[in-house]
Design a protein around this motif. Sequence first.
Motif, PDB file in Angstrom:
ATOM      1  N   THR A 152       0.815  -1.217   0.000  1.00 44.81           N
ATOM      2  CA  THR A 152       0.000   0.000   0.000  1.00 44.81           C
ATOM      3  C   THR A 152       0.849   1.269   0.000  1.00 44.81           C
ATOM      4  OG1 THR A 152      -0.095  -0.030   2.425  1.00 44.81           O
ATOM      5  CG2 THR A 152      -1.871  -1.147   1.234  1.00 44.81           C
ATOM      6  N   SER A 155       4.038   3.059  -5.484  1.00 40.95           N
ATOM      7  CA  SER A 155       3.223   3.467  -6.631  1.00 40.95           C
ATOM      8  C   SER A 155       3.602   2.729  -7.909  1.00 40.95           C
ATOM      9  CB  SER A 155       3.362   4.982  -6.857  1.00 40.95           C
ATOM     10  OG  SER A 155       4.718   5.334  -7.061  1.00 40.95           O
ATOM     11  N   ALA A 172      -3.205  -0.852  -6.154  1.00 41.58           N
ATOM     12  CA  ALA A 172      -4.020  -0.275  -7.220  1.00 41.58           C
ATOM     13  C   ALA A 172      -3.753  -0.964  -8.549  1.00 41.58           C
ATOM     14  CB  ALA A 172      -3.739   1.220  -7.339  1.00 41.58           C
ATOM     15  N   ASN A 175      -5.710  -4.178  -9.052  1.00 40.50           N
ATOM     16  CA  ASN A 175      -7.132  -3.945  -9.311  1.00 40.50           C
ATOM     17  C   ASN A 175      -7.408  -3.397 -10.710  1.00 40.50           C
ATOM     18  OD1 ASN A 175      -7.670  -4.746  -6.648  1.00 40.50           O
ATOM     19  ND2 ASN A 175      -7.418  -2.654  -5.874  1.00 40.50           N
ATOM     20  N   GLN A 176      -6.410  -2.769 -11.321  1.00 42.78           N
ATOM     21  CA  GLN A 176      -6.624  -2.081 -12.594  1.00 42.78           C
ATOM     22  C   GLN A 176      -6.159  -2.877 -13.807  1.00 42.78           C
ATOM     23  OE1 GLN A 176      -4.706   1.714 -12.209  1.00 42.78           O
ATOM     24  NE2 GLN A 176      -6.076   2.440 -10.600  1.00 42.78           N
TER      25      GLN A 176
END
Length: 248
Positions: A152, A155, A172, A175-176
Amino acid sequence: MLDSLQFILTALGNAILNSLWQTGLLWLLVLLYSKLRVGPSRLSHLSFAALVTGFAAFIITFCVSLLSPQMNVGIFTLLYSTGNLYSILFYSALAYVLLLAIPTVRLLFGIRNVYILRHRGLAKVPGHLKIFLLDASQYLGIKRKVKIFTSTIISSPLTVGFIKPVILLPVAMINQLSMREVEAVILHELAHIRRNDYLKNVITQIILTVLYFNPFAKMLAKMQNLEREKCADQWVLQFEYNHQMYAR
Protein backbone atom coordinates in the motif's frame (compact mmCIF):
# COMPACT_ATOMS: atom_id res chain seq x y z
CA MET A 1 49.23 14.62 14.23
CA LEU A 2 48.26 17.65 12.16
CA ASP A 3 51.02 16.81 9.70
CA SER A 4 49.68 13.26 9.37
CA LEU A 5 46.15 14.57 8.79
CA GLN A 6 47.38 17.00 6.16
CA PHE A 7 49.32 14.18 4.51
CA ILE A 8 46.21 11.95 4.35
CA LEU A 9 44.02 14.76 3.05
CA THR A 10 46.56 15.62 0.37
CA ALA A 11 46.60 11.98 -0.78
CA LEU A 12 42.80 11.97 -0.77
CA GLY A 13 42.70 15.19 -2.77
CA ASN A 14 45.02 13.63 -5.32
CA ALA A 15 42.65 10.65 -5.64
CA ILE A 16 39.65 12.98 -6.00
CA LEU A 17 41.11 15.10 -8.79
CA ASN A 18 42.54 12.13 -10.67
CA SER A 19 39.20 10.33 -10.35
CA LEU A 20 37.63 12.92 -12.65
CA TRP A 21 39.81 12.10 -15.67
CA GLN A 22 39.98 8.38 -14.86
CA THR A 23 36.21 7.90 -14.72
CA GLY A 24 35.71 10.41 -17.53
CA LEU A 25 37.93 8.32 -19.81
CA LEU A 26 36.00 5.16 -18.90
CA TRP A 27 32.68 6.92 -19.58
CA LEU A 28 33.94 8.11 -22.97
CA LEU A 29 35.04 4.59 -23.95
CA VAL A 30 31.66 3.14 -22.96
CA LEU A 31 29.85 5.92 -24.82
CA LEU A 32 31.86 5.25 -27.99
CA TYR A 33 31.20 1.52 -27.64
CA SER A 34 27.48 2.18 -27.33
CA LYS A 35 27.52 3.74 -30.80
CA LEU A 36 28.22 0.28 -32.22
CA ARG A 37 24.55 -0.63 -31.59
CA VAL A 38 25.34 -3.30 -29.01
CA GLY A 39 22.53 -4.94 -27.04
CA PRO A 40 21.29 -3.46 -23.76
CA SER A 41 22.50 -6.46 -21.74
CA ARG A 42 26.11 -6.07 -22.84
CA LEU A 43 26.00 -2.29 -22.45
CA SER A 44 24.50 -2.58 -18.96
CA HIS A 45 27.26 -4.96 -17.87
CA LEU A 46 29.93 -2.79 -19.46
CA SER A 47 28.76 0.44 -17.85
CA PHE A 48 28.61 -1.30 -14.47
CA ALA A 49 32.12 -2.70 -14.97
CA ALA A 50 33.37 0.77 -15.93
CA LEU A 51 31.83 2.26 -12.79
CA VAL A 52 33.47 -0.37 -10.58
CA THR A 53 36.79 0.15 -12.38
CA GLY A 54 36.55 3.90 -11.81
CA PHE A 55 35.91 3.31 -8.12
CA ALA A 56 38.86 0.89 -7.92
CA ALA A 57 41.07 3.48 -9.62
CA PHE A 58 40.02 6.05 -6.98
CA ILE A 59 40.98 3.68 -4.14
CA ILE A 60 44.25 2.62 -5.79
CA THR A 61 45.25 6.22 -6.47
CA PHE A 62 44.60 7.11 -2.83
CA CYS A 63 46.68 4.16 -1.58
CA VAL A 64 49.54 4.87 -3.99
CA SER A 65 49.54 8.52 -2.91
CA LEU A 66 49.85 7.44 0.71
CA LEU A 67 52.70 5.04 0.00
CA SER A 68 54.53 7.29 -2.45
CA PRO A 69 54.10 10.95 -1.48
CA GLN A 70 56.38 12.07 -4.30
CA MET A 71 53.80 10.76 -6.79
CA ASN A 72 51.01 12.93 -5.40
CA VAL A 73 51.31 15.36 -8.25
CA GLY A 74 50.21 12.71 -10.77
CA ILE A 75 48.70 14.28 -13.87
CA PHE A 76 48.71 17.72 -12.25
CA THR A 77 52.45 18.40 -12.51
CA LEU A 78 51.74 21.69 -14.29
CA LEU A 79 49.76 22.97 -11.33
CA TYR A 80 52.52 21.85 -8.98
CA SER A 81 55.02 24.00 -10.82
CA THR A 82 53.07 27.06 -9.70
CA GLY A 83 53.26 25.95 -6.09
CA ASN A 84 49.51 25.65 -5.75
CA LEU A 85 48.98 21.92 -6.16
CA TYR A 86 49.24 20.79 -2.55
CA SER A 87 46.89 23.54 -1.41
CA ILE A 88 44.38 22.53 -4.08
CA LEU A 89 44.63 18.86 -3.08
CA PHE A 90 44.28 19.62 0.63
CA TYR A 91 41.26 21.90 0.35
CA SER A 92 39.58 19.66 -2.22
CA ALA A 93 39.84 16.75 0.19
CA LEU A 94 38.65 18.87 3.11
CA ALA A 95 35.55 19.94 1.19
CA TYR A 96 34.98 16.33 0.10
CA VAL A 97 35.05 15.03 3.68
CA LEU A 98 32.71 17.76 4.93
CA LEU A 99 30.16 17.24 2.14
CA LEU A 100 30.37 13.43 2.30
CA ALA A 101 27.80 13.54 5.11
CA ILE A 102 25.04 14.46 2.63
CA PRO A 103 25.23 11.38 0.35
CA THR A 104 25.93 9.16 3.38
CA VAL A 105 22.73 10.29 5.08
CA ARG A 106 20.88 9.77 1.79
CA LEU A 107 22.23 6.20 1.58
CA LEU A 108 21.18 5.47 5.17
CA PHE A 109 17.68 6.77 4.46
CA GLY A 110 17.57 4.48 1.43
CA ILE A 111 18.47 1.48 3.61
CA ARG A 112 15.77 2.49 6.08
CA ASN A 113 13.20 2.79 3.28
CA VAL A 114 14.03 -0.70 2.02
CA TYR A 115 13.46 -2.07 5.52
CA ILE A 116 10.08 -0.31 5.67
CA LEU A 117 9.08 -1.67 2.27
CA ARG A 118 9.87 -5.22 3.35
CA HIS A 119 7.90 -5.08 6.59
CA ARG A 120 5.02 -2.61 6.29
CA GLY A 121 1.86 -2.32 4.25
CA LEU A 122 2.13 -5.84 2.81
CA ALA A 123 -0.72 -8.14 1.80
CA LYS A 124 -0.98 -11.48 0.03
CA VAL A 125 -1.50 -11.71 -3.72
CA PRO A 126 -4.07 -14.01 -5.36
CA GLY A 127 -3.04 -17.66 -5.49
CA HIS A 128 -2.79 -17.85 -9.28
CA LEU A 129 -0.09 -15.15 -9.25
CA LYS A 130 1.96 -17.17 -6.75
CA ILE A 131 1.70 -20.19 -9.01
CA PHE A 132 2.73 -18.12 -12.03
CA LEU A 133 5.68 -16.72 -10.05
CA LEU A 134 6.84 -20.21 -9.07
CA ASP A 135 6.57 -21.58 -12.62
CA ALA A 136 8.28 -18.55 -14.16
CA SER A 137 11.10 -18.65 -11.58
CA GLN A 138 11.79 -22.29 -12.37
CA TYR A 139 11.68 -21.65 -16.11
CA LEU A 140 14.17 -18.77 -15.81
CA GLY A 141 16.49 -20.87 -13.64
CA ILE A 142 16.16 -18.72 -10.51
CA LYS A 143 17.22 -20.92 -7.59
CA ARG A 144 16.51 -18.41 -4.83
CA LYS A 145 13.08 -18.42 -3.27
CA VAL A 146 11.17 -15.39 -4.53
CA LYS A 147 8.24 -13.98 -2.56
CA ILE A 148 5.54 -11.66 -3.85
CA PHE A 149 3.21 -9.27 -2.03
CA THR A 150 1.03 -6.29 -2.70
CA SER A 151 1.99 -3.05 -0.98
CA THR A 152 0.00 0.00 0.00
CA ILE A 153 3.03 2.31 0.20
CA ILE A 154 4.44 2.05 -3.33
CA SER A 155 3.22 3.47 -6.63
CA SER A 156 5.12 1.21 -9.05
CA PRO A 157 6.35 -2.41 -9.00
CA LEU A 158 9.78 -3.07 -7.56
CA THR A 159 12.01 -5.79 -6.15
CA VAL A 160 13.91 -5.59 -2.87
CA GLY A 161 16.49 -8.00 -1.54
CA PHE A 162 19.19 -10.11 -3.16
CA ILE A 163 19.51 -13.31 -1.12
CA LYS A 164 15.78 -13.35 -0.34
CA PRO A 165 14.19 -11.27 -3.11
CA VAL A 166 10.68 -9.91 -2.66
CA ILE A 167 8.55 -8.56 -5.52
CA LEU A 168 6.18 -5.81 -4.44
CA LEU A 169 3.15 -4.80 -6.51
CA PRO A 170 1.00 -1.72 -5.82
CA VAL A 171 -2.48 -2.63 -4.65
CA ALA A 172 -4.02 -0.27 -7.22
CA MET A 173 -2.19 -2.04 -10.03
CA ILE A 174 -3.65 -5.44 -9.12
CA ASN A 175 -7.13 -3.95 -9.31
CA GLN A 176 -6.62 -2.08 -12.59
CA LEU A 177 -4.59 -4.44 -14.77
CA SER A 178 -5.61 -7.68 -16.39
CA MET A 179 -4.03 -10.97 -15.36
CA ARG A 180 -1.93 -11.00 -18.53
CA GLU A 181 -0.63 -7.52 -17.80
CA VAL A 182 0.28 -8.40 -14.21
CA GLU A 183 2.12 -11.48 -15.47
CA ALA A 184 4.20 -9.25 -17.75
CA VAL A 185 5.10 -7.01 -14.80
CA ILE A 186 6.11 -10.03 -12.70
CA LEU A 187 8.30 -11.33 -15.53
CA HIS A 188 9.98 -7.92 -15.72
CA GLU A 189 10.87 -8.10 -12.02
CA LEU A 190 12.02 -11.72 -12.34
CA ALA A 191 14.34 -10.63 -15.14
CA HIS A 192 15.97 -8.20 -12.70
CA ILE A 193 16.36 -11.01 -10.16
CA ARG A 194 17.79 -13.36 -12.76
CA ARG A 195 20.36 -10.71 -13.76
CA ASN A 196 21.26 -9.91 -10.11
CA ASP A 197 20.33 -6.28 -10.76
CA TYR A 198 19.44 -5.60 -7.12
CA LEU A 199 22.97 -6.46 -5.97
CA LYS A 200 24.45 -4.35 -8.77
CA ASN A 201 22.22 -1.46 -7.75
CA VAL A 202 23.37 -1.71 -4.12
CA ILE A 203 27.02 -1.66 -5.23
CA THR A 204 26.27 1.26 -7.54
CA GLN A 205 24.67 3.29 -4.75
CA ILE A 206 27.66 2.69 -2.47
CA ILE A 207 30.06 3.79 -5.21
CA LEU A 208 27.97 6.89 -5.95
CA THR A 209 28.02 7.74 -2.25
CA VAL A 210 31.83 7.73 -2.26
CA LEU A 211 32.18 9.33 -5.70
CA TYR A 212 29.34 11.79 -5.21
CA PHE A 213 31.49 14.59 -6.65
CA ASN A 214 32.12 12.78 -9.94
CA PRO A 215 29.66 13.57 -12.78
CA PHE A 216 31.06 10.78 -14.96
CA ALA A 217 30.28 8.17 -12.28
CA LYS A 218 26.70 9.47 -12.21
CA MET A 219 26.45 9.26 -16.01
CA LEU A 220 27.73 5.68 -16.00
CA ALA A 221 25.17 4.78 -13.34
CA LYS A 222 22.39 6.44 -15.36
CA MET A 223 23.42 4.54 -18.47
CA GLN A 224 23.51 1.30 -16.52
CA ASN A 225 20.01 1.86 -15.14
CA LEU A 226 18.56 2.68 -18.55
CA GLU A 227 20.08 -0.34 -20.26
CA ARG A 228 19.11 -2.57 -17.35
CA GLU A 229 15.45 -1.65 -17.80
CA LYS A 230 15.67 -2.17 -21.56
CA CYS A 231 17.16 -5.61 -20.97
CA ALA A 232 14.37 -6.59 -18.55
CA ASP A 233 11.82 -5.41 -21.13
CA GLN A 234 13.43 -7.60 -23.78
CA TRP A 235 13.15 -10.60 -21.46
CA VAL A 236 9.41 -10.00 -21.18
CA LEU A 237 8.79 -9.46 -24.88
CA GLN A 238 10.51 -12.72 -25.83
CA PHE A 239 7.52 -14.47 -24.22
CA GLU A 240 5.30 -12.98 -26.94
CA TYR A 241 3.42 -10.48 -24.81
CA ASN A 242 1.66 -7.82 -26.83
CA HIS A 243 4.03 -4.88 -27.26
CA GLN A 244 1.34 -2.20 -26.96
CA MET A 245 -0.16 -3.82 -23.89
CA TYR A 246 3.24 -4.07 -22.24
CA ALA A 247 4.12 -0.47 -23.11
CA ARG A 248 0.95 0.72 -21.32
